[in-house]
Design an enzyme around this catalytic site. Structure first.
Site, short mmCIF file in Angstrom:
data_model
loop_
_atom_site.label_atom_id
_atom_site.label_comp_id
_atom_site.label_asym_id
_atom_site.label_seq_id
_atom_site.Cartn_x
_atom_site.Cartn_y
_atom_site.Cartn_z
N ARG A 92 -66.95 137.05 99.90
CA ARG A 92 -66.11 135.90 99.54
C ARG A 92 -65.73 135.86 98.07
O ARG A 92 -64.60 135.51 97.74
CB ARG A 92 -66.69 134.56 100.00
CG ARG A 92 -67.89 134.07 99.34
CD ARG A 92 -68.92 133.70 100.37
NE ARG A 92 -69.51 134.88 100.93
CZ ARG A 92 -69.46 135.22 102.21
NH1 ARG A 92 -68.86 134.47 103.07
NH2 ARG A 92 -70.05 136.32 102.62
N THR A 93 -66.62 136.25 97.19
CA THR A 93 -66.25 136.20 95.78
C THR A 93 -65.12 137.19 95.53
O THR A 93 -64.14 136.90 94.84
CB THR A 93 -67.46 136.50 94.87
OG1 THR A 93 -68.50 135.59 95.23
CG2 THR A 93 -67.13 136.32 93.41
N LYS A 121 -70.50 160.81 87.16
CA LYS A 121 -70.48 161.94 86.22
C LYS A 121 -71.29 161.62 84.98
O LYS A 121 -71.25 162.37 84.00
CB LYS A 121 -69.04 162.25 85.81
CG LYS A 121 -68.12 162.62 86.97
CD LYS A 121 -66.72 162.88 86.42
CE LYS A 121 -65.73 163.12 87.53
NZ LYS A 121 -64.35 163.14 87.03
N ARG A 142 -68.60 142.20 89.17
CA ARG A 142 -69.85 141.78 89.83
C ARG A 142 -70.79 142.96 89.76
O ARG A 142 -70.45 144.09 90.12
CB ARG A 142 -69.60 141.41 91.28
CG ARG A 142 -70.90 141.34 92.03
CD ARG A 142 -70.80 140.75 93.36
NE ARG A 142 -70.56 139.33 93.26
CZ ARG A 142 -70.98 138.47 94.21
NH1 ARG A 142 -71.63 138.89 95.25
NH2 ARG A 142 -70.72 137.20 94.09
N HIS A 175 -73.87 133.14 87.81
CA HIS A 175 -72.66 133.25 88.64
C HIS A 175 -71.77 132.07 88.24
O HIS A 175 -71.60 131.12 88.99
CB HIS A 175 -73.09 133.17 90.11
CG HIS A 175 -72.07 133.66 91.10
ND1 HIS A 175 -70.76 133.93 90.74
CD2 HIS A 175 -72.17 133.93 92.42
CE1 HIS A 175 -70.12 134.33 91.83
NE2 HIS A 175 -70.95 134.34 92.85
C1 NCD Z 1 -73.90 134.21 96.37
C2 NCD Z 1 -74.19 135.34 95.39
O1 NCD Z 1 -73.65 136.44 95.54
O2 NCD Z 1 -74.97 135.07 94.50
N1 NCD Z 1 -72.78 134.45 97.17
C3 NCD Z 1 -71.55 134.22 96.67
O3 NCD Z 1 -71.17 134.67 95.61
N2 NCD Z 1 -70.76 133.39 97.37
C4 NCD Z 1 -75.07 133.77 97.13
C5 NCD Z 1 -75.87 134.76 97.91
O4 NCD Z 1 -75.60 135.95 97.96
O5 NCD Z 1 -76.83 134.29 98.54
#
Ligand code: NCD
Length: 360
Positions: A92-93, A121, A142, A175
């Site tokens: 989703r992110t 590499k 991420r 996050h």
């Molecule tokens: C969360 C994350 O990745 O920290 N998910 C997200 O970004 N919507 C929560 C999770 O993974 O539990």
């Protein structure tokens, strides 16, 4: 492709000195001309910014309801390109950022695993990111390492072509954009009950390694008379750094492992899953903690206005039967993520004026 060299460790003059500072002294490094440039920590957001961004997200959302409005939005940033560097699993992110970019007309490139990048590499992560900065105008990352986005943003800010870096999740640490969407969701859910000020919020599950609840806790300093309930198995309790932060800001919090006793007290329940990917023994830890589940039978115990949130993905923390209840806000919360991220990108590229003008 198989990795055939370990990542090269490079030394950056000034990094150690910067890195040893407390977060409060680091915030200016990620600002230019009084505006946020990189989005790294939840501590960067103040009330004014949060209210502003929620208002902007509402405007984008309303504009996107019509073809004409969508067209206007798409013409705001067609000359900009974004890189989605997502080397830790994400659905989703990733999709929410990608679609937020599409809403504003940005073009998007992506890397979804380090195995297909020159990191195999032996390239240093900083060089990898600097490479992206040669091609794009925004980097959203991420990463499984805490502090990854921070270091890359800091390194880029020393170069002649710094581009904004947005932290889309850095290990078990932070996050910040999830915290933005959580705030946006809570404000919307509390629209008829006076907004977030004065509310009681329970955070439930793996609070130790859940980065979403950590970032959201930081944002509580921006709201008046908020009270938190940390509900977790003893081994997954909220870490001391957050508790000290809350104490410093005089935000009351309670810790308990008795979920049912908290249910009738709160205005929102923020559920999380056990983050066993950070465990040395992920299989044994994936085991369930049923006392920390929200089930359909609990719906009668909570307030009529109580909002139930979850950053998703969920496992068994919330029974599917709960989804039908109007208080289940987690699917609305996902969609809020796309709008608030679009608002954030519009802010980073300074096109808010064009959006607000539509409503004047
Ligand atoms: C969360 C994350 O990745 O920290 N998910 C997200 O970004 N919507 C929560 C999770 O993974 O539990």
């Amino acid at each position: 492709m198989e990795r055939f060299a370990e990542p090269t460790l490079q030394t950056y003059a000034g990094w150690e000195e910067y890195h040893s500072k407390p977060v409060t002294e680091k915030l200016d490094c990620f600002k230019t001309e009084g505006r946020l440039f990189d989005i790294i920590f939840a501590q960067q957001f103040d009330r004014q910014f949060l209210d502003y961004l929620c208002r902007l997200a509402d405007c984008i959302r309303i504009m996107a309801k019509t073809k004409l409005g969508q067209n206007k939005l798409r013409h705001l940033l067609p000359h900009k390109r974004a890189m989605l560097y997502f080397v830790q699993p994400s659905t989703r992110t990733f999709l929410s950022f990608q679609n937020a970019c599409h809403v504003l007309g940005l073009k998007v490139s992506e890397i979804r695993g380090s195995s297909t990048s020159s990191e195999v590499k032996g390239e240093s992560p900083e060089d990898t990111i600097r490479t992206f900065a040669s091609y794009v105008d925004l980097i959203i990352s991420r990463h499984h390492e805490a502090g990854f986005a921070e270091k890359t943003a800091w390194v880029l800010n020393q170069t002649e072509r710094p581009v904004p870096v947005v932290n889309g999740g850095s290990g078990p640490d932070q996050h910040p954009t999830q915290a933005l969407l959580d705030i946006y969701t809570l404000e919307r859910e509390f629209n008829n009950t006076g907004g977030l000020d004065g509310k009681k919020i329970a955070m439930v599950g793996d609070l130790k390694r859940g980065r979403t609840v950590r970032s959201l806790s930081y944002l509580m300093k921006n709201y008046k008379d908020v009270e938190l309930y940390f509900v977790a198995p003893e081994i997954f309790g909220m870490r001391d750094d957050i508790k000290q932060f809350l104490a410093r800001h005089e935000i009351p919090f309670h810790e308990t492992d008795d979920f049912e006793s908290v249910m009738p007290l709160v205005d929102a329940i923020y559920m999380t899953r056990i983050q066993n990917e950070y465990s040395e023994d992920p299989k044994s830890e994936a085991e369930t903690y049923p006392e920390f589940y929200f089930k359909a039978e609990h719906l009668s115990k909570i307030h009529a206005h109580c909002a139930i949130l979850h950053p998703i993905p969920r496992r068994h923390e919330i029974e599917v039967a709960v989804d039908k209840d109007p208080r289940a806000a987690y699917w609305r919360q996902e969609r809020c993520g796309m709008w608030i991220r679009a608002a954030l990108i519009a802010y980073l590229f300074k096109v808010e004026k064009e959006i607000f003008e539509e409503f004047s």
